[in-house]
Design a protein around this motif. Structure first.
Motif, mmCIF file in Angstrom:
data_model
loop_
_atom_site.group_PDB
_atom_site.id
_atom_site.type_symbol
_atom_site.label_atom_id
_atom_site.label_comp_id
_atom_site.label_asym_id
_atom_site.label_seq_id
_atom_site.Cartn_x
_atom_site.Cartn_y
_atom_site.Cartn_z
ATOM 1 N N LEU A 1 2.957 20.573 -30.054
ATOM 2 C CA LEU A 1 1.888 19.616 -29.783
ATOM 3 C C LEU A 1 2.208 18.745 -28.581
ATOM 4 C CD1 LEU A 1 0.952 18.491 -33.371
ATOM 5 C CD2 LEU A 1 -0.182 20.153 -31.899
ATOM 6 N N ASP A 2 3.510 18.604 -28.282
ATOM 7 C CA ASP A 2 3.866 17.782 -27.132
ATOM 8 C C ASP A 2 3.946 18.626 -25.865
ATOM 9 O OD1 ASP A 2 6.009 19.240 -27.935
ATOM 10 O OD2 ASP A 2 7.454 17.613 -27.850
ATOM 11 N N LYS A 3 3.368 19.826 -25.929
ATOM 12 C CA LYS A 3 3.386 20.728 -24.759
ATOM 13 C C LYS A 3 4.807 20.940 -24.255
ATOM 14 C CE LYS A 3 -1.195 20.348 -24.592
ATOM 15 N NZ LYS A 3 -1.610 20.993 -25.838
ATOM 16 N N CYS A 4 5.713 20.954 -25.170
ATOM 17 C CA CYS A 4 7.099 21.124 -24.765
ATOM 18 C C CYS A 4 7.725 22.191 -25.645
ATOM 19 C CB CYS A 4 7.838 19.792 -24.895
ATOM 20 S SG CYS A 4 9.594 19.927 -24.593
ATOM 21 N N GLY A 5 7.369 23.425 -25.376
ATOM 22 C CA GLY A 5 7.901 24.526 -26.143
ATOM 23 C C GLY A 5 9.269 24.936 -25.627
ATOM 24 N N LEU A 6 9.808 25.974 -26.246
ATOM 25 C CA LEU A 6 11.136 26.446 -25.853
ATOM 26 C C LEU A 6 11.167 26.828 -24.379
ATOM 27 C CD1 LEU A 6 12.332 28.749 -28.728
ATOM 28 C CD2 LEU A 6 13.499 26.739 -27.796
ATOM 29 N N LEU A 7 10.106 27.506 -23.910
ATOM 30 C CA LEU A 7 10.106 27.973 -22.524
ATOM 31 C C LEU A 7 10.028 26.802 -21.544
ATOM 32 C CD1 LEU A 7 7.847 31.135 -22.930
ATOM 33 C CD2 LEU A 7 10.300 31.090 -22.519
ATOM 34 N N ASP A 8 9.340 25.720 -21.973
ATOM 35 C CA ASP A 8 9.280 24.543 -21.111
ATOM 36 C C ASP A 8 10.627 23.872 -20.984
ATOM 37 O OD1 ASP A 8 6.265 24.313 -20.874
ATOM 38 O OD2 ASP A 8 6.530 24.283 -23.037
ATOM 39 N N SER A 9 11.453 24.057 -22.005
ATOM 40 C CA SER A 9 12.712 23.332 -22.002
ATOM 41 C C SER A 9 13.759 24.007 -21.103
ATOM 42 C CB SER A 9 13.242 23.200 -23.435
ATOM 43 O OG SER A 9 13.599 24.473 -23.930
ATOM 44 N N LEU A 10 13.389 25.130 -20.504
ATOM 45 C CA LEU A 10 14.337 25.810 -19.608
ATOM 46 C C LEU A 10 14.372 25.119 -18.247
ATOM 47 C CD1 LEU A 10 13.398 29.557 -20.279
ATOM 48 C CD2 LEU A 10 15.223 28.208 -21.343
ATOM 49 N N ASP A 11 15.550 25.093 -17.659
ATOM 50 C CA ASP A 11 15.680 24.563 -16.296
ATOM 51 C C ASP A 11 15.562 25.734 -15.320
ATOM 52 O OD1 ASP A 11 16.338 23.575 -13.860
ATOM 53 O OD2 ASP A 11 18.379 22.965 -14.410
ATOM 54 N N MET A 12 14.351 25.931 -14.811
ATOM 55 C CA MET A 12 14.081 27.121 -14.002
ATOM 56 C C MET A 12 14.634 27.016 -12.583
ATOM 57 S SD MET A 12 12.650 29.125 -16.154
ATOM 58 C CE MET A 12 11.853 30.460 -15.231
ATOM 59 N N GLU A 13 15.202 25.880 -12.273
ATOM 60 C CA GLU A 13 15.756 25.700 -10.923
ATOM 61 C C GLU A 13 17.158 26.270 -10.796
ATOM 62 O OE1 GLU A 13 13.909 24.342 -8.390
ATOM 63 O OE2 GLU A 13 12.366 24.538 -9.937
ATOM 64 N N GLN A 14 17.736 26.652 -11.890
ATOM 65 C CA GLN A 14 19.115 27.129 -11.829
ATOM 66 C C GLN A 14 19.221 28.356 -10.924
ATOM 67 O OE1 GLN A 14 21.391 26.552 -15.816
ATOM 68 N NE2 GLN A 14 19.277 26.918 -16.351
ATOM 69 N N HIS A 15 20.278 28.372 -10.114
ATOM 70 C CA HIS A 15 20.464 29.505 -9.197
ATOM 71 C C HIS A 15 21.935 29.619 -8.818
ATOM 72 C CE1 HIS A 15 20.125 25.973 -6.629
ATOM 73 N NE2 HIS A 15 20.889 26.644 -5.768
ATOM 74 N N LEU A 16 22.249 30.727 -8.219
ATOM 75 C CA LEU A 16 23.611 30.985 -7.728
ATOM 76 C C LEU A 16 23.517 31.389 -6.265
ATOM 77 C CD1 LEU A 16 25.466 33.122 -10.437
ATOM 78 C CD2 LEU A 16 25.979 30.777 -9.740
ATOM 79 N N ASP A 17 24.422 30.874 -5.416
ATOM 80 C CA ASP A 17 24.401 31.400 -4.049
ATOM 81 C C ASP A 17 25.170 32.715 -4.021
ATOM 82 O OD1 ASP A 17 27.126 30.929 -3.619
ATOM 83 O OD2 ASP A 17 26.700 28.850 -3.033
ATOM 84 N N LYS A 18 25.007 33.417 -2.910
ATOM 85 C CA LYS A 18 25.452 34.803 -2.854
ATOM 86 C C LYS A 18 26.949 34.946 -3.135
ATOM 87 C CE LYS A 18 23.985 38.906 -0.403
ATOM 88 N NZ LYS A 18 23.387 39.466 0.806
ATOM 89 N N GLU A 19 27.702 34.032 -2.591
ATOM 90 C CA GLU A 19 29.155 34.131 -2.708
ATOM 91 C C GLU A 19 29.597 33.957 -4.173
ATOM 92 O OE1 GLU A 19 32.303 31.764 -0.143
ATOM 93 O OE2 GLU A 19 30.607 32.581 0.993
ATOM 94 N N ASP A 20 29.123 32.853 -4.770
ATOM 95 C CA ASP A 20 29.436 32.599 -6.181
ATOM 96 C C ASP A 20 28.992 33.784 -7.027
ATOM 97 O OD1 ASP A 20 30.481 30.185 -5.664
ATOM 98 O OD2 ASP A 20 28.716 29.019 -6.272
#
Lengths: 495, 495
Positions: free
Chosen positions: B254-273
């Protein structure tokens, strides 16, 4: 559950020969229809006593039907491939596809039964296995499978004789493995745990059919007819999944020799014997109810029977032995408004006695599978699931120390007629005979079928039915009292 | 099963105040309709963590609805009368009649859970209890009951904070009994066995709704809305028994905050790492697969995800670490004829690896509750019962030593659009983008709901879902490999 399969059913060769051709043809036709429809698969599970004819039956089915559309799987030792995977994998890989018949010779039940008989685990683990089986089977049925579960049965005496005759026969003796002979010793255990497994896993969508295995002709015709009726019912069903293909009675009694026929209705007591025995049994009951071991138990008796079989007067003779503070008689008629607003069993749960007490039910929860079934007050969905629900209910009572004694008072049609007429003659008995009684009488065969089916499906080791020959009221009353006394003594002895 | 209830759902007072009046009115209306129809009873079972708001919720329901038609029963210590009868008697006597609502505060689940947590018995007995509960509930539903099972949840940290704040509050401190504090110590056990009980007793006809209990407004609105949707569905159903009143998602978010919303979609790795970590994780997996402890296990990974989320390339990075004799990739598309002639799970059972081996499923048995549900290839009856069947299936795998790792690769809509367009540009990638993909994209909200519902109903302690933030493919691939490695190491550590 095994009573109907220890009667000594026999069909003579002439009858068999006369019936076989039509049965074969019908089975073959059903088999091709199954293939043509391709809507569901048929799974046949075989279990039971060694030497009761499992192997012969499979052989015969393959002769009768088109063996290209039957796939027989045996599950003995697990192969290396099977051992490397979850236990259920071996069954999944052998499942018959839609349109085909699969025979599982040895299956999930054989496995858990063997484990319990050989004490590898206790009842809790056995029950876990049964619950898994239940889930698997329910899922298979939901996915469009038609399941037949056959238990081939022999009484202990029958099994011993059978194994002996096979051993003496040079053509057959190779069949008797040491394991079989060992099983002769473990027969009691096998039957006891088998009964537990059958009771808990007999469900409307996949009940157990118990087949008496002694007589080859009886056994073969019975299995063939059960398969045929179930197949035809499922094939006739238009919807996706077959529904209620198991509404036919569990025992077809093809030899016209059902449980009720096997009663000796001539039994009687003369007045003198009756009075002596009645007083003795009443005193015994009175003593047992006052016994301090009774504090750990409660007593529930169920009285069902033909109209005018003498339920009321039997109940009075039992009650006469008791202190009124100890017992309560619950007459079961049409449900009240309050009862109708609750699940079916609620009206019986409310009268379950506390420890030390005794409730006599004059008619009972079996109404659903007797009058409601025959009169169409509920549909097959309801009365078919009721057997399992009732067995669960009675198990809960027995687990809590309640002794459950169930009577069917049986009279024959002539005796009933005499008693009806007599009631009409006597002014103060006229209230006991109504239009309903005459109407029920016309449905004698349907009631008879319902009664035998009820006993087959709900006479369990923990709460067996006692069929009472009640043409002679004196005999019946003493038998009722004696049976109650024996049940109480047996329960006390186990404490 | 508890993931959605550890997110920290919050609804602010203003939203609550705005929604409450309409909800109350609708609930009251449904309640009177329930009484007017008189076709079925409503039974609400409450369980869960201490301090998570069970009591407050019952209080609120009584405020919101007509309390004369709600009957609240608590089951703490058994009374003398109850102790003298079978354990189920106390529940039967409190059952609400048709047309009414009964709230069972403490119930058959609390009893078996307490027993297991306090080591009075083992899992086999716990499972016996669950099986009995299942039979009872199925029977009640067959007899016309609508059952809601709520588990009020708190994470361990949340519980500690909550108990502390209640203790410090002079108005509330009386609520904290010694037992509650003791439970803080046994939290882990309570949640572990609770998960087992929920997993095994969540069925289509009576699923568990897990409610995060921290925020009063969220908790209250969620319970109210679930009750309302279920009640309305059942009331709208014309037939005798309510059917599929539980088709709404378990978590309404109801708070529009489901499991998928709780993901941090900004996470990334640069090529070297990425390259360093990828090689390290691949080497680790390679070592684990050759470890001699692997002989007692098998590995199954499930890859599900949005179209173009990178399932295929993640699978390739996993496979790159392995000896081709050790693994098999099973792409799951439309079933073959042979597969269609079998129960749904058959096509997956056939690919279950033997010990020491690894099967990667590219899409899986979850198709039934994703594409088949959303596209209407099967009805609610089928996909609703599938959750329970799948949990049973995975339990069988895990019990046999199979390590089950399940991935949902999640991307956002923008990323998907970019990838679709990029695929259309590159000639050798054009085969990867079809009309279907564009069509599915239009059903993004329905798929999203199905995914969250799937995770709520099938993410279990024994086979949890891992949600993978896959906007950055490099991040996703490393997370996948690392998760597999951790799962294997955890399984080895338990041996």
């Amino acid at each position: 559950m095994f009573e109907s399969a220890e009667i000594g059913h026999i069909i003579d060769k002439a009858t068999f020969d006369a019936e076989e051709p039509a049965l074969r043809e019908a089975l073959l036709e059903a088999q091709y229809e199954l293939k043509a429809q391709g809507r569901f698969a048929v799974l046949i599970l075989l279990c039971g006593i060694e030497g009761a004819g499992k192997g012969e039956t499979v052989k015969l089915l393959n002769e009768w039907m088109d063996p290209r559309l039957i796939q027989v799987s045996t599950f003995d030792q697990q192969t290396d491939e099977e051992l490397a995977r979850p236990p259920a994998w071996r069954y999944w890989r052998q499942l018959p596809p839609k349109g085909r018949i699969g025979v599982f010779f040895g299956n999930w039940y054989s496995q858990i039964l063997q484990g319990r008989v050989h004490k590898h685990f206790k009842n809790a683990v056995l029950d876990q296995g049964v619950a898994s089986a239940e889930r698997l089977e329910r899922m298979l049925c939901d996915e469009g499978a038609l399941i037949f579960k056959f238990w081939f049965h022999l009484s202990k005496q029958q099994m011993k004789a059978r194994l002996k005759s096979l051993q003496d026969d040079p053509l057959h003796s190779w069949r008797i493995s040491p394991l079989d002979w060992q099983q002769s010793k473990t027969y009691d255990k096998f039957v006891r745990y088998g009964e537990r497994v059958l009771r808990r896993s007999s469900r409307d969508y996949a009940p157990w059919y118990v087949i008496e295995g002694v007589d080859e002709y009886y056994r073969s015709l019975t299995v063939g007819r059960i398969l045929l009726e179930g197949l035809q019912a499922a094939l006739a069903n238009g919807s996706q999944a077959p529904s209620q293909p198991h509404a036919a009675p569990l025992s077809l009694s093809l030899d016209k020799c059902g449980l009720l026929d096997s009663l000796d209705m001539e039994q009687h007591l003369d007045k003198e014997d009756y009075q002596a025995q009645l007083i003795a049994e009443q005193a015994r009951l009175s003593g047992l109810m006052r016994d301090k071991r009774m504090r750990r138990h409660a007593l529930v008796t169920v009285f069902e029977g033909n109209d005018a079989a003498g339920k009321g007067s039997a109940i009075r003779r039992v009650a006469a032995a008791l202190d009124p503070r100890q017992y309560r008689i619950v007459p079961v008629g049409a449900p009240t408004d309050e009862e109708q607003a609750q699940p079916y069993l609620w009206r019986f749960w409310r009268h379950i006695p506390s420890r030390g007490k005794f409730t006599l039910f004059d008619r009972s929860w079996y109404g659903r599978v007797l009058v409601e079934r025959v009169e169409g007050f509920c549909g097959p969905d309801d009365w078919l699931r009721a057997y399992g629900e009732i067995n669960d209910f009675e198990e809960q009572l027995v687990d809590a120390g309640v002794v459950v004694v169930k009577f069917w008072l049986a009279i024959d049609q002539d005796t009933q007629l005499q008693r009806f007429k007599a009631r009409e003659q006597v002014p103060f008995k006229r209230f006991k005979i109504t239009e309903d009684d005459w109407r029920n009488r016309e449905k004698w065969p349907q009631y008879r079928e319902a009664v035998e089916d009820m006993v087959d499906r709900t006479s369990t080791e923990i709460a067996p039915w006692t069929l009472v020959e009640a043409n002679d009221k004196r005999f019946a009353r003493v038998k009722v009292l004696r049976t109650i006394n024996e049940a109480l003594e047996a329960a006390f002895a186990k404490d």
